[in-house]
Enzyme design. Sequence first.
Site, PDB file in Angstrom:
ATOM      1  N   SER A  12       0.821  -1.208   0.000  1.00 20.39           N
ATOM      2  CA  SER A  12       0.000   0.000   0.000  1.00 20.39           C
ATOM      3  C   SER A  12       0.853   1.255   0.000  1.00 20.39           C
ATOM      4  O   SER A  12       0.362   2.344  -0.310  1.00 20.39           O
ATOM      5  CB  SER A  12      -0.922   0.002   1.223  1.00 20.39           C
ATOM      6  OG  SER A  12      -0.163  -0.041   2.421  1.00 20.39           O
ATOM      7  N   TYR A  43      -3.783   1.651   4.111  1.00 22.78           N
ATOM      8  CA  TYR A  43      -4.814   0.627   3.997  1.00 22.78           C
ATOM      9  C   TYR A  43      -5.317   0.167   5.367  1.00 22.78           C
ATOM     10  O   TYR A  43      -6.405  -0.391   5.477  1.00 22.78           O
ATOM     11  CB  TYR A  43      -4.245  -0.601   3.279  1.00 22.78           C
ATOM     12  CG  TYR A  43      -4.227  -0.529   1.761  1.00 22.78           C
ATOM     13  CD1 TYR A  43      -4.287   0.677   1.070  1.00 22.78           C
ATOM     14  CD2 TYR A  43      -4.134  -1.704   1.021  1.00 22.78           C
ATOM     15  CE1 TYR A  43      -4.254   0.715  -0.306  1.00 22.78           C
ATOM     16  CE2 TYR A  43      -4.098  -1.677  -0.371  1.00 22.78           C
ATOM     17  CZ  TYR A  43      -4.156  -0.468  -1.023  1.00 22.78           C
ATOM     18  OH  TYR A  43      -4.122  -0.441  -2.396  1.00 22.78           O
ATOM     19  N   GLY A  44      -4.504   0.362   6.396  1.00 20.26           N
ATOM     20  CA  GLY A  44      -4.774  -0.254   7.694  1.00 20.26           C
ATOM     21  C   GLY A  44      -6.109   0.088   8.327  1.00 20.26           C
ATOM     22  O   GLY A  44      -6.664  -0.705   9.073  1.00 20.26           O
ATOM     23  N   THR A  76      -1.922  -5.849   5.677  1.00 21.83           N
ATOM     24  CA  THR A  76      -3.345  -5.537   5.577  1.00 21.83           C
ATOM     25  C   THR A  76      -3.946  -6.138   4.323  1.00 21.83           C
ATOM     26  O   THR A  76      -5.031  -6.732   4.357  1.00 21.83           O
ATOM     27  CB  THR A  76      -3.564  -4.014   5.597  1.00 21.83           C
ATOM     28  OG1 THR A  76      -2.993  -3.469   6.790  1.00 21.83           O
ATOM     29  CG2 THR A  76      -5.038  -3.687   5.560  1.00 21.83           C
ATOM     30  N   GLU A 159       6.524   7.020   8.098  1.00 19.63           N
ATOM     31  CA  GLU A 159       6.370   7.687   6.807  1.00 19.63           C
ATOM     32  C   GLU A 159       6.619   9.193   6.890  1.00 19.63           C
ATOM     33  O   GLU A 159       6.857   9.840   5.870  1.00 19.63           O
ATOM     34  CB  GLU A 159       5.000   7.384   6.216  1.00 19.63           C
ATOM     35  CG  GLU A 159       4.836   5.910   5.888  1.00 19.63           C
ATOM     36  CD  GLU A 159       3.850   5.654   4.763  1.00 19.63           C
ATOM     37  OE1 GLU A 159       3.032   6.541   4.489  1.00 19.63           O
ATOM     38  OE2 GLU A 159       3.922   4.563   4.178  1.00 19.63           O
ATOM     39  N   CYS A 193       3.893  -5.696  10.434  1.00 17.69           N
ATOM     40  CA  CYS A 193       3.695  -4.610   9.477  1.00 17.69           C
ATOM     41  C   CYS A 193       5.068  -4.320   8.898  1.00 17.69           C
ATOM     42  O   CYS A 193       6.058  -4.232   9.643  1.00 17.69           O
ATOM     43  CB  CYS A 193       3.125  -3.363  10.155  1.00 17.69           C
ATOM     44  SG  CYS A 193       3.058  -1.924   9.047  1.00 17.69           S
ATOM     45  N   THR A 194       5.137  -4.185   7.588  1.00 15.38           N
ATOM     46  CA  THR A 194       6.437  -4.054   6.942  1.00 15.38           C
ATOM     47  C   THR A 194       7.099  -2.701   7.177  1.00 15.38           C
ATOM     48  O   THR A 194       8.254  -2.512   6.815  1.00 15.38           O
ATOM     49  CB  THR A 194       6.308  -4.326   5.432  1.00 15.38           C
ATOM     50  OG1 THR A 194       5.286  -3.479   4.881  1.00 15.38           O
ATOM     51  CG2 THR A 194       5.941  -5.786   5.191  1.00 15.38           C
TER      52      THR A 194
END
Length: 276
Positions: A12, A43-44, A76, A159, A193-194
């Site tokens: 995502s 997306y989460g 996700t 991010e 989670c990546t």
Amino acid sequence: MITNQPIGVFDSGYGGLTVLKEIVRKLPQYDYVYLGDNARTPYGTRSFDTVYHYTLECVQHLFAMGCRLVILACNTASAKALRNIQQLDLPRIAPDRRVLGVIRPTTEVIGQYSRTGHVGILATTGTVTSESYVVEIAKFFPELTVVQEACPMWVPLVENGEHLSPGADYFVRQHLDRVQQRDPELDTLLLACTHYPLLLPKIQGFTSPAITILSQGTIVADSLADYLNRHPEIEAQCSQGGKLAFYTTDSAENFERQASLFWGEPIQARKLTLSI
């Protein structure tokens, strides 16, 4: 664009780059195309139907680029879309192609890392709500006790480049304290989670050295190598030129700037306009 038949890797946003990096390290001979749906991330927090629709759309674009095999390097998407794509869509639109996720490879081995039989899952709200890890782990290690903790602030911290800042300490420690308080016996934590591997220095700072912290990149890379070995008919369709191409559904310039945090070196990306 890479011609031939590269392996597609989808996320995502940027986090899937941590998985791709380990895959390339393990299997450098293949061609790869990475697609980040940055225009519609995160997306989460989105519904199952929305994540499924977005993921299928991006998978179809990777198919159009020649990919015979696509990895959903997004927890996700793996939780909310993979099963429908595998069971409902592929038989109809692409029966000769394959789509794999990151949850199954992880849950197949997680029990091997725990001595106490107590593991914790750190993930996005969407992944936790899906219960995918709880269900899948029970198939392979029914004796394990699994506790989940949603960490909704961790992806934005990464991010926005704040993952190593002092301001991130509160949000990292908050969730680590919660999951350890809920199960004092846990000795294994999965970063489901990546994005989360970028928080690893802080996570290690707020957990006991006796707790094993697992990132998914190397696990998924090992699983892909095994998959290709067991499915020579798929492996034969994956072109081997050692080429990489990066695409984003948002600004290529922004992607290149942010991606360097995950990839560790500069990359060149192209913008992909979704039209399906």
